[in-house]
Write a protein that holds these residues in place. Structure first.
Motif, PDB file in Angstrom:
ATOM      1  N   MET A 171      30.733  -5.027 -46.965  1.00 12.53           N
ATOM      2  CA  MET A 171      31.968  -5.085 -47.750  1.00 12.53           C
ATOM      3  C   MET A 171      31.573  -5.502 -49.155  1.00 12.53           C
ATOM      4  O   MET A 171      30.787  -6.433 -49.336  1.00 12.53           O
ATOM      5  CB  MET A 171      32.943  -6.093 -47.140  1.00 12.53           C
ATOM      6  N   VAL A 172      32.104  -4.815 -50.155  1.00  8.94           N
ATOM      7  CA  VAL A 172      31.656  -4.995 -51.525  1.00  8.94           C
ATOM      8  C   VAL A 172      32.839  -5.342 -52.434  1.00  8.94           C
ATOM      9  O   VAL A 172      33.902  -4.738 -52.332  1.00  8.94           O
ATOM     10  CB  VAL A 172      30.971  -3.719 -52.069  1.00  8.94           C
ATOM     11  N   GLY A 173      32.632  -6.316 -53.313  1.00  9.97           N
ATOM     12  CA  GLY A 173      33.655  -6.671 -54.286  1.00  9.97           C
ATOM     13  C   GLY A 173      33.247  -7.917 -55.043  1.00  9.97           C
ATOM     14  O   GLY A 173      32.089  -8.328 -55.013  1.00  9.97           O
ATOM     15  N   GLU A 174      34.196  -8.513 -55.744  1.00  6.71           N
ATOM     16  CA  GLU A 174      33.932  -9.768 -56.434  1.00  6.71           C
ATOM     17  C   GLU A 174      34.103 -10.909 -55.440  1.00  6.71           C
ATOM     18  O   GLU A 174      35.168 -11.073 -54.851  1.00  6.71           O
ATOM     19  CB  GLU A 174      34.896  -9.946 -57.608  1.00  6.71           C
ATOM     20  N   THR A 175      33.062 -11.702 -55.227  1.00  7.38           N
ATOM     21  CA  THR A 175      33.114 -12.763 -54.224  1.00  7.38           C
ATOM     22  C   THR A 175      33.403 -14.123 -54.860  1.00  7.38           C
ATOM     23  O   THR A 175      33.062 -14.381 -56.010  1.00  7.38           O
ATOM     24  CB  THR A 175      31.797 -12.854 -53.431  1.00  7.38           C
TER      25      THR A 175
END
Length: 325
Positions: A171-175
């Motif tokens: 899962m990819v995004g701003e963490t």
């Protein structure tokens, strides 16, 4: 891309043994090498790829711009594309949108119920069977968030890399993180992905049954004195975080609270549901053996991204000089 150690989230963070660290480093290097090789194959047309975008819309004033910018964003990826638009607003105005499907949502759980509606449609239509990667967004991704050239490039690079990871759920995004592990409904993580814009590869989508908890969200909190008080299904640190974010006394509160008099319990409950779903999703991904990848892992990218808030002139200057490429 930065890798979140989901499998270790249930305990305190601790140093890896020397052998474990070396194995982890070799495994990560092998994964990134495979990503580079696969990206080249995608670019040269030697490997088929299909990306699906599910855009959640609500605000009429955002609709046209959000659809246009999201479509343009998807066009920057190799391979074929599908675009599904779920409108959660009170009224869905019939309109023709080229190369896209427009369907109604019920806004029962804000953007998350809309995305679930979009996924259900994609499954019925057979779109997910052909998809290698799915990008989720709401119509605030380019309105309430910094989405200049630095952010666009960071998301695109990370999404393209994740498209190339075929055998590991990501899962990819701003963490973001609370600094310590949090738990929700018996699941644990030490980070979460902000869901204004995020992506999942096919491997992960095949593992998770839904984006939202299978129990009623009413189990997670009580209404007390006009405020929300969270149950023991939510860890204390996460409960404090959400209560702080939804407090009108907090100067950095949720932007939906215009001032301390401009809110009601229903609005807070709806936003709390979305926040709980966001945190649950990260913990659910970890429980399924998935990995959270941060699009802003580079200190240089994080610094440049702060400059995006200064204004359009600087964004244009960065773009012209190639700093964001």
């Amino acid at each position: 891309m930065a890798r979140a150690s989901c499998q270790q989230a249930k305990g305190e963070r601790h140093a890896r043994p020397a052998e474990g660290a070396q194995e982890f480093r070799h495994r990560r290097e092998a994964m990134f090498l495979a990503v580079q090789v696969t990206e080249i194959a995608l670019e040269n047309g030697h490997m088929a790829a299909h990306i699906t975008g599910i855009l959640l819309t609500y605000y009429p004033s955002y609709f046209d711009d959000a659809v246009s910018r999201f479509r343009a964003y998807l066009e920057g990826f190799p391979g074929t594309r599908s675009l599904v638009i779920v409108h959660n607003g009170p009224e869905l105005q019939p309109r023709e949108i080229s190369d896209a499907v427009l369907i109604p949502g019920d806004n029962a759980c804000r953007e998350f119920s809309g995305w679930e509606t979009g996924l259900a449609y994609c499954r019925r239509a057979g779109i997910l069977e052909d998809s290698d990667f799915v990008v989720f967004a709401n119509d605030t991704f380019c309105h309430h968030n910094k989405f200049g050239p630095i952010s666009r490039t960071a998301f695109r690079r990370s999404f393209r890399a994740a498209m190339a990871i075929r055998d590991e759920p990501v899962m990819v995004g701003e963490t973001f993180s609370l600094g310590l592990p949090f738990s929700i409904s018996g699941l644990t993580s030490d980070e979460w992905v902000a869901t204004y814009l995020f992506g999942m590869n096919r491997c992960l989508l095949d593992r998770i049954s839904a984006l939202t908890p299978d129990c009623s969200l009413n189990n997670f909190y009580l209404q007390e004195d006009g405020r929300l008080r969270f149950s023991d299904l939510v860890s204390c640190n996460l409960a404090r975080h959400i209560e702080h974010w939804l407090s009108p006394d907090n100067k950095t509160h949720w932007r939906g609270l215009a001032d301390e008099h401009d809110w009601d319990l229903r609005e807070l409950q709806g936003k709390a549901n979305a926040i709980l779903c966001e945190k649950y999703l990260a913990a659910h991904v970890c429980e399924c053996g998935g990995t959270l990848l941060n699009v802003f892992n580079s200190p240089r990218v994080r610094f440049l991204r702060k400059l995006e808030a200064i204004g359009p002139r600087l964004n244009a200057l960065l773009h012209v000089r190639g700093i964001s490429s």
